[in-house]
Enzyme design. Structure first.
Site, PDB file in Angstrom:
ATOM      1  N   ILE A  40     -20.633 -43.395   6.280  1.00 59.52           N
ATOM      2  CA  ILE A  40     -19.297 -42.906   5.926  1.00 59.52           C
ATOM      3  C   ILE A  40     -18.747 -41.956   6.995  1.00 59.52           C
ATOM      4  CG2 ILE A  40     -20.188 -40.979   4.517  1.00 59.52           C
ATOM      5  CD1 ILE A  40     -17.167 -43.159   3.562  1.00 59.52           C
ATOM      6  N   ASP A  41     -19.633 -41.212   7.684  1.00 55.28           N
ATOM      7  CA  ASP A  41     -19.167 -40.300   8.743  1.00 55.28           C
ATOM      8  C   ASP A  41     -18.673 -41.093   9.961  1.00 55.28           C
ATOM      9  OD1 ASP A  41     -21.772 -41.185   9.112  1.00 55.28           O
ATOM     10  OD2 ASP A  41     -22.494 -39.304   9.983  1.00 55.28           O
TER      11      ASP A  41
END
Lengths: 213, 213
Positions: A74-75
């Site tokens: 997700i980062d």
């Protein structure tokens, strides 16, 4: 509103223009004076944030990046969202290298972070337990163990990133991003890449919400 | 006479043309029917050999390589002794890369071994706990975690070795040497490099001994 990026080693915070990081066991509660909107790649560290600050909300569901890549962190999604064209390098516990082309994510690779190299050498043999020399001269062949492992770690990371970057623009972020950016001509370093992508996602979601009203 | 190269993971043996390796805790005593002449980079594994076979003799003192490099491992010295000109890559627990020019050692570097990369990824996050895909296609950008770490590990090692090799001849040895040699045009793979250097050292010492008589 505070933005928060929970990694494997650190928890990064952003309050408008102020950025700071805490170890998961040392979250500075005094700084957390408003709601926290976060993304996380580490569920243990996520629980530590929620324990330290109840009003924390996971916004993973609104951070959307079109990509054929299966299992993109997700980062990495967030960092890519702020770049139309170029290569995004997030140099933290791991070093991720992602390619964006006309707003499309084309794929990416993962290298160990520089600290993980130090740990890897140590685990092979106590004889290789040396710090990386970040000031070393790459024009000379190493003549001792510290230079030999420093050359191995730094050069292998830099050459691999160069292979992916080619003549594209390179956007660096993460703890070792500033150091690695030095090896690239067309490099941009920003501590904000992930937070920028989170903010873009929030703005989009709010806009959509308004339109639906 | 059996030659033996004690590493950090395996103990390698050579009896004339027969080569084999044992884990330090699983030394096959039946194979050790004559005196063993060894070099070692791991004192714990050295003790295990001596326990398994009393008639084992450390020949480090006769393995001499002229070099300005401080702290060069005895196995790297031995491997270099058999090469006049070229780059010697020993791909085991660590991957060492050494440059020989007209019989002189000019320096070298150390990379983590491919198994150490797997371990490094695992230590960063359970999400990165994947096997390296040795058959992967490097023409495509990775689109999943296994390809992303395989690209990172293999490509970073290959590019760094290529940087050192340039247009010189590359001599590969060690467990992953055969695999890595595939990426090089002028590559020679030999399981015998270290043993060749040990034999050269023994021959030299015997010659000197005869001359002194």
């Amino acid at each position: 509103m505070i933005l928060c990026d929970i990694g494997n080693t650190y928890i990064h915070f952003c309050d408008t223009y102020k950025i700071w990081k805490n170890l998961p066991d040392e979250i500075n509660k005094k700084e957390l004076s408003s709601d926290v909107y976060y993304i996380s790649v580490n569920s243990i560290n996520e629980k530590k944030l929620l324990k330290a600050h109840k009003n924390s909300y996971n916004i993973a569901s609104i951070v959307n990046l079109d990509t054929p890549y299966v299992g993109l962190g997700i980062d990495r999604k967030a960092a890519c969202l702020g770049v139309e064209n170029g290569v995004i390098i997030d140099a933290g516990s791991a070093i991720t290298v992602d390619v964006m082309d006309a707003g499309n994510h084309l794929g990416g690779i993962i290298l160990p972070g520089l600290a993980a190299y130090t740990q890897a050498y140590r685990s092979i043999s106590p004889a290789l337990e040396k710090r990386i020399n970040f000031g070393m001269d790459f024009d000379e062949l190493p003549l001792n163990t510290q230079s030999a492992i420093s050359y191995g770690a730094i050069k292998s990371v830099v050459l691999t990133i160069k292979e992916i970057v080619g003549d594209k623009k390179a956007y660096f972020t993460g703890g070792d991003g500033k150091f690695l950016a030095k090896f690239f001509e067309k490099a941009i370093y920003s501590e904000m890449l992930v937070f920028n992508g989170m903010q873009i996602s929030i703005d989009k979601a709010l806009k959509k919400h308004k339109e639906q009203k």
